[in-house]
Design an enzyme around this catalytic site. Structure first.
Site, PDB file in Angstrom:
ATOM      1  CD  GLU A  58      12.853 -44.630   6.487  1.00  0.00           C
ATOM      2  OE1 GLU A  58      13.890 -45.322   6.358  1.00  0.00           O
ATOM      3  OE2 GLU A  58      11.729 -45.121   6.449  1.00  0.00           O
ATOM      4  CD  GLN A  83      23.178 -51.984  -3.298  1.00  0.00           C
ATOM      5  OE1 GLN A  83      23.516 -52.691  -4.231  1.00  0.00           O
ATOM      6  NE2 GLN A  83      24.032 -51.462  -2.454  1.00  0.00           N
TER       7      GLN A  83
END
Length: 189
Positions: free
Chosen positions: A142, A161
């Site tokens: 999102e 990450q």
């Protein structure tokens, strides 16, 4: 406990973590693994002038997928031009990588943004960072552009990450929630 890359650098050589395509060794830092942007975005439609829409996820019979079909459009990122991520816009994106955290591995993960993008005002994976032990699929992000300027998104750019964490015990079952086995679908976004 955060698992260091020394223990995850060759994820597909262990029975704990599988990542396809296999990440380049340069994608590992001291405590995380970079993932890249896939080619599909889900873009929220602009409401028609004079039409008020309010989504009520607590209403009986609410169906997330039906609401997404009505309020969004899937688009492919142009391989040459990329995608101009406009200020104030929210999009849903996919990682290029498919991640599998084997249930017996006692490994879960968190998706976090990259500081290089955060400093441009790009929020990644807003409030749902947990990748549960037993999860298998692509990771849907999102994303919001909080900048006053557009930011170009390109297929394959480092977008987020993963921070791997060891669970205290072995879960009794794998992730079975709504997003289990999710994969990018050009028809749905």
């Amino acid at each position: 406990m955060i698992v260091t890359p020394r223990h995850i650098k060759k994820p597909n050589s262990t029975e704990a973590i599988r990542i396809e395509p296999v990440p380049d060794l340069s994608y590992y830092s001291s405590t995380s693994l970079d993932l890249t942007l896939g080619d599909l975005l889900t873009v929220f439609k602009d409401p028609k002038i004079g039409l008020g829409i309010c989504i009520d996820p607590s209403e009986k019979g609410y169906n997330h997928e039906e609401v997404m079909v009505e309020t969004t459009s899937p688009i492919k990122i142009d391989p040459e031009a990329g995608y101009e991520f406009k200020p104030g816009q929210m999009v849903l994106a996919w990682t290029r990588e498919v991640v599998e955290l084997k249930i017996h591995s006692r490994i879960a993960a968190r998706v976090e943004g990259k500081s290089s993008l955060a400093r441009l005002g790009i929020g990644i994976h807003l409030t749902a960072p947990t990748i549960h032990a037993g999860f298998a699929g692509q990771i849907r992000l999102e994303m919001v552009n909080h900048n006053k300027l557009p930011v170009r998104l390109r297929i394959g750019m480092k977008i987020c990450q993963l921070i791997f964490e060891q669970t205290l015990g072995t879960p009794t079952k794998g992730y079975e929630g709504r997003f289990a086995g999710q994969k990018a679908d050009a028809k749905k976004g």
